[in-house]
Design a protein around this motif. Structure first.
Motif, mmCIF file in Angstrom:
data_model
loop_
_atom_site.group_PDB
_atom_site.id
_atom_site.type_symbol
_atom_site.label_atom_id
_atom_site.label_comp_id
_atom_site.label_asym_id
_atom_site.label_seq_id
_atom_site.Cartn_x
_atom_site.Cartn_y
_atom_site.Cartn_z
ATOM 1 N N ARG A 21 0.295 -7.797 -1.802
ATOM 2 C CA ARG A 21 -0.339 -8.098 -3.087
ATOM 3 C C ARG A 21 0.661 -8.510 -4.168
ATOM 4 O O ARG A 21 0.261 -8.824 -5.282
ATOM 5 C CB ARG A 21 -1.129 -6.885 -3.576
ATOM 6 C CG ARG A 21 -2.351 -6.584 -2.725
ATOM 7 C CD ARG A 21 -3.217 -5.473 -3.300
ATOM 8 N NE ARG A 21 -2.494 -4.249 -3.620
ATOM 9 C CZ ARG A 21 -2.325 -3.237 -2.789
ATOM 10 N NH1 ARG A 21 -2.796 -3.298 -1.565
ATOM 11 N NH2 ARG A 21 -1.680 -2.161 -3.167
ATOM 12 N N TRP B 50 -3.323 -0.579 5.936
ATOM 13 C CA TRP B 50 -4.366 -0.712 4.919
ATOM 14 C C TRP B 50 -4.422 -2.097 4.295
ATOM 15 O O TRP B 50 -5.466 -2.507 3.818
ATOM 16 C CB TRP B 50 -4.200 0.347 3.820
ATOM 17 C CG TRP B 50 -4.791 1.653 4.239
ATOM 18 C CD1 TRP B 50 -6.067 2.075 4.047
ATOM 19 C CD2 TRP B 50 -4.139 2.697 4.947
ATOM 20 N NE1 TRP B 50 -6.250 3.319 4.595
ATOM 21 C CE2 TRP B 50 -5.073 3.727 5.149
ATOM 22 C CE3 TRP B 50 -2.847 2.881 5.440
ATOM 23 C CZ2 TRP B 50 -4.767 4.903 5.808
ATOM 24 C CZ3 TRP B 50 -2.532 4.045 6.086
ATOM 25 C CH2 TRP B 50 -3.491 5.039 6.274
ATOM 26 N N ASP B 51 -3.297 -2.831 4.260
ATOM 27 C CA ASP B 51 -3.386 -4.115 3.565
ATOM 28 C C ASP B 51 -3.048 -5.342 4.401
ATOM 29 O O ASP B 51 -3.607 -6.403 4.159
ATOM 30 C CB ASP B 51 -2.589 -4.114 2.257
ATOM 31 C CG ASP B 51 -1.114 -3.815 2.414
ATOM 32 O OD1 ASP B 51 -0.624 -3.607 3.540
ATOM 33 O OD2 ASP B 51 -0.426 -3.778 1.374
ATOM 34 N N HIS C 274 0.835 -1.210 0.000
ATOM 35 C CA HIS C 274 0.000 0.000 0.000
ATOM 36 C C HIS C 274 0.867 1.256 0.000
ATOM 37 O O HIS C 274 1.731 1.417 0.856
ATOM 38 C CB HIS C 274 -0.922 -0.016 1.217
ATOM 39 C CG HIS C 274 -2.068 0.905 1.079
ATOM 40 N ND1 HIS C 274 -3.207 0.574 0.392
ATOM 41 C CD2 HIS C 274 -2.243 2.169 1.524
ATOM 42 C CE1 HIS C 274 -4.053 1.592 0.425
ATOM 43 N NE2 HIS C 274 -3.483 2.568 1.110
ATOM 44 N N ARG D 39 -5.957 -10.250 12.293
ATOM 45 C CA ARG D 39 -6.948 -11.289 11.993
ATOM 46 C C ARG D 39 -6.394 -12.696 12.105
ATOM 47 O O ARG D 39 -7.102 -13.671 11.854
ATOM 48 C CB ARG D 39 -7.509 -11.073 10.586
ATOM 49 C CG ARG D 39 -8.378 -9.822 10.516
ATOM 50 C CD ARG D 39 -9.119 -9.631 9.208
ATOM 51 N NE ARG D 39 -9.608 -10.835 8.604
ATOM 52 C CZ ARG D 39 -9.304 -11.232 7.352
ATOM 53 N NH1 ARG D 39 -8.519 -10.513 6.605
ATOM 54 N NH2 ARG D 39 -9.811 -12.339 6.870
ATOM 55 N N PRO E 248 -3.869 -6.166 7.585
ATOM 56 C CA PRO E 248 -4.999 -6.742 8.318
ATOM 57 C C PRO E 248 -6.025 -7.425 7.405
ATOM 58 O O PRO E 248 -6.765 -8.296 7.863
ATOM 59 C CB PRO E 248 -5.639 -5.538 9.013
ATOM 60 C CG PRO E 248 -4.595 -4.498 9.045
ATOM 61 C CD PRO E 248 -3.755 -4.729 7.826
ATOM 62 N N ASP E 249 -6.076 -7.048 6.142
ATOM 63 C CA ASP E 249 -7.064 -7.605 5.213
ATOM 64 C C ASP E 249 -6.562 -8.812 4.440
ATOM 65 O O ASP E 249 -7.292 -9.369 3.623
ATOM 66 C CB ASP E 249 -7.518 -6.532 4.220
ATOM 67 C CG ASP E 249 -8.286 -5.417 4.908
ATOM 68 O OD1 ASP E 249 -8.946 -5.693 5.928
ATOM 69 O OD2 ASP E 249 -8.224 -4.278 4.429
ATOM 70 N N SER E 250 -5.333 -9.227 4.666
ATOM 71 C CA SER E 250 -4.761 -10.339 3.910
ATOM 72 C C SER E 250 -5.107 -11.674 4.562
ATOM 73 O O SER E 250 -4.568 -12.034 5.609
ATOM 74 C CB SER E 250 -3.240 -10.189 3.816
ATOM 75 O OG SER E 250 -2.672 -11.347 3.234
ATOM 76 N N ASP E 251 -6.015 -12.406 3.916
ATOM 77 C CA ASP E 251 -6.369 -13.734 4.417
ATOM 78 C C ASP E 251 -5.152 -14.655 4.423
ATOM 79 O O ASP E 251 -4.952 -15.425 5.364
ATOM 80 C CB ASP E 251 -7.471 -14.361 3.553
ATOM 81 C CG ASP E 251 -8.804 -13.647 3.685
ATOM 82 O OD1 ASP E 251 -9.055 -13.032 4.739
ATOM 83 O OD2 ASP E 251 -9.584 -13.705 2.720
#
Length: 165
Positions: free
Chosen positions: A50, A111-112, A13, A145, A114-117
């Motif tokens: 990513r 931004w990225d 990010h 997470r 915490p959202d990475s499964d």
């Protein structure tokens, strides 16, 4: 660390929310551990949330003032810079055998990571396997997470020192 394999997962990010302000990984928080590990004999692999180029927070670069020697060394190191420009995604490296995982800081992580499964699963599996997981500054955002195999948060019962927002 001789013979050990370490995965460093950085942010992909490059902007602070919708503010237009540039961000990314804080170069010192990537470079210092990178060279401590490499100089100690570890094989280090860089990845990003990513995949693709790891953005450096412009405020952590030499033209913004005094920076540590490790940051200058990283910028001058063709191999390190190639690895940072062509980093695989965490999804691409998740199945590879590493001995440890490190999450450097910088505002982009908020931004990225915490959202990475894939990162959440990776962190949980490393801790279940009793492998080392470490993070610095904003890097613990990658723990948010993450859960152990039994569903418990990886930070349950732990003292964590990190940014809260």
């Amino acid at each position: 660390m001789i013979g050990r394999r370490v995965l460093i997962v950085a942010t992909s990010h490059a902007e602070m929310g919708g503010t237009g302000h540039k961000t990314g990984v804080w170069l010192e928080e990537l470079a210092v551990p990178y060279y401590a590990l490499k100089d100690g004999g570890a094989e280090v692999t860089l990845a990003s949330a990513r995949g693709g180029a790891i953005p450096f927070d412009p405020r952590s670069l030499p033209d913004q003032g005094e920076v540590p020697e490790a940051a200058r060394r990283f910028l001058d190191d063709k191999d390190a810079m190639r690895a940072a420009r062509t980093a695989p995604s965490v999804d691409q490296v998740a199945g590879q055998p590493f001995d440890a995982l490190f999450l450097p800081g910088g505002h982009g992580t908020m931004w990225d990571l915490p959202d990475s499964d894939a990162l959440a699963l990776l962190v949980g599996s490393y801790l279940d396997d009793r492998r080392v997981v470490a993070a610095v500054c904003h890097g613990p955002a990658g723990l948010v997470r993450a859960k152990r195999g039994d569903g418990r948060p990886v930070v349950e019962g732990k003292r964590v020192s990190a940014f809260t927002n």
